[in-house]
Structures are given as C-alpha cells and as structure tokens.
Design a protein around this motif. Structure first.
Motif, mmCIF file in Angstrom:
data_model
loop_
_atom_site.group_PDB
_atom_site.id
_atom_site.type_symbol
_atom_site.label_atom_id
_atom_site.label_comp_id
_atom_site.label_asym_id
_atom_site.label_seq_id
_atom_site.Cartn_x
_atom_site.Cartn_y
_atom_site.Cartn_z
ATOM 1 N N PHE A 17 29.953 50.264 34.568
ATOM 2 C CA PHE A 17 30.234 48.838 34.693
ATOM 3 C C PHE A 17 28.997 48.018 34.349
ATOM 4 C CE2 PHE A 17 30.023 45.066 37.498
ATOM 5 C CZ PHE A 17 31.078 44.344 36.976
ATOM 6 N N VAL A 18 27.842 48.422 34.868
ATOM 7 C CA VAL A 18 26.602 47.692 34.575
ATOM 8 C C VAL A 18 26.294 47.728 33.080
ATOM 9 C CG1 VAL A 18 24.087 47.704 34.905
ATOM 10 C CG2 VAL A 18 25.615 47.981 36.872
ATOM 11 N N PHE B 258 33.982 33.040 42.510
ATOM 12 C CA PHE B 258 33.827 34.398 41.990
ATOM 13 C C PHE B 258 34.189 35.409 43.076
ATOM 14 C CE2 PHE B 258 31.273 38.206 41.032
ATOM 15 C CZ PHE B 258 31.662 38.446 39.721
ATOM 16 N N ALA B 259 33.722 35.169 44.305
ATOM 17 C CA ALA B 259 34.051 36.064 45.419
ATOM 18 C C ALA B 259 35.535 36.020 45.740
ATOM 19 C CB ALA B 259 33.222 35.672 46.652
ATOM 20 N N VAL B 260 36.129 34.834 45.703
ATOM 21 C CA VAL B 260 37.567 34.719 45.956
ATOM 22 C C VAL B 260 38.353 35.472 44.890
ATOM 23 C CG1 VAL B 260 39.516 33.103 45.965
ATOM 24 C CG2 VAL B 260 37.450 32.572 47.251
ATOM 25 N N GLY B 261 37.885 35.416 43.639
ATOM 26 C CA GLY B 261 38.551 36.161 42.570
ATOM 27 C C GLY B 261 38.559 37.652 42.841
ATOM 28 N N PHE C 135 25.986 37.405 38.666
ATOM 29 C CA PHE C 135 27.015 37.666 39.676
ATOM 30 C C PHE C 135 27.564 39.089 39.534
ATOM 31 C CE2 PHE C 135 28.564 32.990 40.362
ATOM 32 C CZ PHE C 135 27.344 32.701 40.944
ATOM 33 N N ALA C 136 27.803 39.524 38.295
ATOM 34 C CA ALA C 136 28.362 40.858 38.071
ATOM 35 C C ALA C 136 27.392 41.942 38.517
ATOM 36 C CB ALA C 136 28.710 41.032 36.594
ATOM 37 N N LEU D 118 36.432 31.988 38.900
ATOM 38 C CA LEU D 118 37.511 32.594 39.679
ATOM 39 C C LEU D 118 38.204 33.694 38.872
ATOM 40 C CD1 LEU D 118 39.409 32.531 42.212
ATOM 41 C CD2 LEU D 118 40.791 30.868 40.941
ATOM 42 N N LEU D 119 38.547 33.394 37.624
ATOM 43 C CA LEU D 119 39.218 34.385 36.783
ATOM 44 C C LEU D 119 38.289 35.543 36.455
ATOM 45 C CD1 LEU D 119 41.153 32.042 34.315
ATOM 46 C CD2 LEU D 119 41.949 33.063 36.446
ATOM 47 N N SER D 120 37.012 35.268 36.248
ATOM 48 C CA SER D 120 36.050 36.339 35.969
ATOM 49 C C SER D 120 35.918 37.264 37.165
ATOM 50 C CB SER D 120 34.689 35.738 35.611
ATOM 51 O OG SER D 120 34.766 34.938 34.454
ATOM 52 N N GLY D 121 35.879 36.684 38.372
ATOM 53 C CA GLY D 121 35.825 37.508 39.571
ATOM 54 C C GLY D 121 37.064 38.365 39.728
ATOM 55 N N TYR D 122 38.211 37.838 39.324
ATOM 56 C CA TYR D 122 39.462 38.580 39.455
ATOM 57 C C TYR D 122 39.437 39.866 38.632
ATOM 58 C CZ TYR D 122 44.497 39.461 39.526
ATOM 59 O OH TYR D 122 45.724 40.039 39.697
ATOM 60 N N PHE D 123 38.839 39.829 37.457
ATOM 61 C CA PHE D 123 38.828 41.006 36.594
ATOM 62 C C PHE D 123 37.638 41.926 36.837
ATOM 63 C CE2 PHE D 123 41.514 38.083 34.115
ATOM 64 C CZ PHE D 123 42.620 38.908 33.939
ATOM 65 N N THR D 124 36.732 41.541 37.718
ATOM 66 C CA THR D 124 35.532 42.346 37.952
ATOM 67 C C THR D 124 35.819 43.657 38.678
ATOM 68 O OG1 THR D 124 34.050 40.436 37.863
ATOM 69 C CG2 THR D 124 33.276 42.357 39.101
ATOM 70 N N PRO D 125 36.571 43.677 39.798
ATOM 71 C CA PRO D 125 36.778 44.952 40.503
ATOM 72 C C PRO D 125 37.494 45.996 39.662
ATOM 73 C CG PRO D 125 37.413 43.100 41.887
ATOM 74 C CD PRO D 125 37.213 42.560 40.512
ATOM 75 N N GLY D 126 38.489 45.575 38.890
ATOM 76 C CA GLY D 126 39.212 46.532 38.061
ATOM 77 C C GLY D 126 38.313 47.163 37.020
ATOM 78 N N ALA D 127 37.421 46.357 36.419
ATOM 79 C CA ALA D 127 36.487 46.897 35.430
ATOM 80 C C ALA D 127 35.543 47.904 36.079
ATOM 81 C CB ALA D 127 35.689 45.766 34.792
ATOM 82 N N ALA D 128 35.082 47.594 37.295
ATOM 83 C CA ALA D 128 34.195 48.522 37.997
ATOM 84 C C ALA D 128 34.936 49.790 38.421
ATOM 85 C CB ALA D 128 33.578 47.834 39.214
ATOM 86 N N ASP D 129 36.198 49.659 38.805
ATOM 87 C CA ASP D 129 36.999 50.833 39.180
ATOM 88 C C ASP D 129 37.135 51.789 37.998
ATOM 89 O OD1 ASP D 129 37.320 49.647 41.627
ATOM 90 O OD2 ASP D 129 39.415 49.089 41.326
ATOM 91 N N ARG D 130 37.391 51.235 36.818
ATOM 92 C CA ARG D 130 37.632 52.064 35.636
ATOM 93 C C ARG D 130 36.356 52.740 35.136
ATOM 94 N NH1 ARG D 130 40.562 47.453 34.368
ATOM 95 N NH2 ARG D 130 38.930 46.743 32.943
ATOM 96 N N ARG D 131 35.233 52.044 35.215
ATOM 97 C CA ARG D 131 34.009 52.535 34.572
ATOM 98 C C ARG D 131 33.021 53.157 35.548
ATOM 99 N NH1 ARG D 131 35.592 47.925 31.792
ATOM 100 N NH2 ARG D 131 35.789 48.246 29.532
ATOM 101 N N GLY D 132 33.197 52.914 36.842
ATOM 102 C CA GLY D 132 32.195 53.371 37.783
ATOM 103 C C GLY D 132 31.001 52.432 37.776
ATOM 104 N N GLY D 133 30.097 52.601 38.740
ATOM 105 C CA GLY D 133 28.985 51.681 38.891
ATOM 106 C C GLY D 133 28.105 51.559 37.662
ATOM 107 N N ARG D 134 27.585 52.681 37.174
ATOM 108 C CA ARG D 134 26.681 52.639 36.023
ATOM 109 C C ARG D 134 27.397 52.195 34.757
ATOM 110 N NH1 ARG D 134 22.971 58.136 36.720
ATOM 111 N NH2 ARG D 134 22.039 57.545 38.733
#
Length: 388
Positions: free
Chosen positions: A99-100, A238-241, A163-164, A81-97
């Motif tokens: 982030f991967v 993870f999805a709920v996060g 998941f990421a 849950l906590l990992s999912g919570y921080f996932t969108p922000g990391a992707a927003d900052r870094r972009g798709g590639r």
C-alpha cells in the motif's frame, strides 16, 4: 423523518468482493469538473491565488468570489471523504508495504512531475509580468520559480499522501492488517444517522473554531496550502471515509439523509449570508462569538451539501457506460494537468474585452473538454497510466 434503512439481518465479510460503485466514480468526475471551474473563476476573480490572473475589471468578479468561497466550504472536503473511503480496501488488497509503495507511486510521482515539469511552464506568464513591472528584472527564471514556489492544486495530493502514510503507520501499530474478520454490515442493514451527523457537524465546527483561533494564517508557504483553515475538516472527513468503508455507511444511508442534507445546506446558506452582513463577515476576528456563529453555519452548509450530493448521486447517477468510464479513468490526470489548459486558455483569451463572468464562462467551456482530451493523450503515453 426516518433514521433507518429497511432492515436486513445479514452481514458480509469486510473483504468480500463488491461491485464497482459507479455513482462514486461519477461524483468524483463532477468534483473534478468543479475544480476546473473553481480555478477558471480564480483567473478573473478578486482572489489572487492562481498562476494566471487578469485584474477584475467589473463588478461581476464579485459573483466569482462568492462562487469560489462557497465551493471551498465543501468540495475539497468531499474529495478527502471519498479518498478515505477507498483507502482501507487498497490497504487490504496490497498489505502494508504494498500500500505504501502504491501510494508513493500514484501520489508521490505525479506530485514530483508536476513540481519539476508542469509548474515551471505555468510560471512563465507570472515571470513575464514581474519582469515587465520591474519586479524581477535581474532575477533569472529558475531562481524566480524557486523563490515563488508553491505546489498549486497539487497541495491536495501532498496532504492526501501524508494522510495515507499516517493511516499505514496506524494500521501497522495496531496490527490491524485488514479488519477482514469484522463483519461488514449488509447494504440494507439499519443505520442510525441523524444524531451522529448532527453531532459530527457541531464537533467539527467547534474544532475548526479552535484551530482557526490558534492558527489564523490564511496560507502556508512552502507547503503551499491555500486553505489551512480547513485542515480539521479534511482530516475528519478522511477518517470518516475510512469508517464509512468498514461500516458500509454510504450504501446504508437512507434517502431521507439526502433530503436532510439538502434542507440543512439551503438553510445554512441563507443564514450564512444573513450572518455575514449582520456579524461583520470576513472582519469577524478568530476566537470571537461572531466567528463561532459564522463557522457553525458554514459547517452546517458544508456537511449538508456533502450528504445531499452523496445520496443524490447514489440515486440518480449510477450509470457506468462508456462515457462515464472515460471520464472517470481520466479524472485524476485532469486534476494534475488542468492548470496547463487554464493558463493556456487564459492567455489565449487575454485580448477579449468582456465582463469577468462572461470570460469565466468562455474559458470554462473551452477548458473542460480540453482537459479531458489532454489527460487522455498523456495517459496514452507508455507507462503514464501507472501514475495517472
């Protein structure tokens, strides 16, 4: 019981700068300590799924079994849950590639280092025991390590990486790069939570019941998943996060949600123990009404515990001082390295004749500070902080 937080009409952009949520850092530290305690308990329990084991010599090992089983219902799900919570922000900052790449470095590299460098060391006591019992007399160590392969606690990192990467793929297919155009509700915006939480609990129990019915295997070899029964929970949380980040759910949850979580967790725990005796407990076959009742109670316990912990830490564990930062910064390294400390500590205490619970307490008291000391020392090495 109120379902709403105090109203505030304002909303903030999804990409707006935000202060660090120290209570989540502190919650992750507490969960990491629990991981160390969980595996310390496995050392002396009746559950043979750890690198170093001592056969249970007394009835107190049963108490450790209960501790392990109850932990399993919620603590790794809360990590997801906590990992999912921080996932969108990391992707927003870094972009798709970006982030991967970052996920491959921060998750993939530690996973490989553990498998290639740490795990062989952890297998030495098992190999020596197998040789002494004549089970591996003609088997070289390198082959034994391959035949007995599993990633140990790094299964979490393995699944989290999958998941990421799946999130990055879905994000790319949807062309939804950051959802920054969608307003993010303000911290005090009203939140309807009671019926959604209850509905989520029942839906998760139903899906988990069907999953365990069609997939009753308690362990997945090669992938090394020690708890495949909980995969629906891990994926759902993870999805709920992810949704919680976009919709600011963690901050908007009212205090009443914590009391609700605590009450349902305690009620679920009591009913679960009663039902275990009345319905056959572990003997309840997958797909049976008995298994469904037990699973509903287990899910009520797990969701309630997670909800109570979130609100409790948000209310009472908001400190971000020097000690808190040290513990938080080294928590992931502790997760990766703690098996070395536990196996070493178990070998060190092997000659101590004592009840299982007492040995567990002794090992835990040594291991928790030693884990953070080892993590800090390793992270001080050149380049280590990039992956740990």
């Amino acid at each position: 019981m109120s379902q709403h937080a105090p109203p505030a009409p304002a909303a903030e952009p999804a990409g707006a700068p935000r202060t660090r949520l120290h209570y989540i850092d502190n919650l992750r530290v507490a969960l990491t300590v629990l991981v160390v305690l969980h595996h310390a308990a496995l050392t002396y329990s009746n559950i043979p799924v750890w690198f170093y084991l001592e056969p249970a010599g007394d009835a107190t090992a049963g108490l450790l079994d209960v501790f392990i089983v109850l932990n399993q219902t919620y603590f790794m799900g809360l990590f997801f849950l906590l990992s999912g919570y921080f996932t969108p922000g990391a992707a927003d900052r870094r972009g798709g590639r970006g982030f991967v790449r970052e996920r491959l470095v921060r998750l993939g590299v530690p996973f490989l280092l553990f498998v290639l460098l740490v795990r062989p060391v952890l297998m030495i006591p098992s190999y020596q025991g197998a040789v002494a019992e004549g089970l591996a007399a003609d088997l070289p160590f390198w082959l034994f390590a391959i035949v007995a392969y599993d990633p140990g606690p790094m299964w979490f990192v393995e699944v989290l990486l999958v998941f990421a990467l799946a999130y990055a793929l879905v994000r790319r297919l949807r062309r939804d790069r950051a959802a920054t155009a969608v307003p993010r509700p303000a911290d005090s915006a009203p939140l309807r939570w009671l019926w959604p939480v209850a509905g989520f609990t029942l839906a998760l129990a139903a899906v988990s019941f069907l999953w365990r019915w069609v997939n009753p295997a308690p362990y997945w070899p090669v992938l090394g998943l020690p708890s495949p029964d909980y995969l629906p929970q891990y994926l759902a949380l993870f999805a709920v996060g992810i949704l919680a980040f976009r919709r600011n759910w963690f901050t908007r949850l009212p205090g009443a949600a914590g009391w609700y979580g605590a009450a349902t967790a305690l009620a679920g725990l009591a009913a679960y123990f009663v039902a275990q005796g009345a319905l056959g407990g572990p003997l309840a076959l997958p797909g049976t009404p008995q298994a469904l009742v037990l699973l509903v109670l287990e899910t009520v316990l797990s969701v309630g515990t997670m909800l109570a912990l979130l609100v409790f830490f948000r209310r009472f564990a908001t400190g971000g001082g020097r000690l808190s930062r040290f513990l938080s910064q080294n928590a992931f390294a502790v997760y990766v390295l703690h098996p070395l400390v536990l196996v070493g500590g178990g070998v060190l205490l092997a000659g101590w004749e004592a009840p299982a619970v007492l040995k567990f307490l002794g090992l835990s008291a040594l291991a928790v500070p030693a884990c953070w000391a080892l993590a800090a020392a390793v992270r001080a090495l050149p380049g280590a902080r990039r992956v740990l």
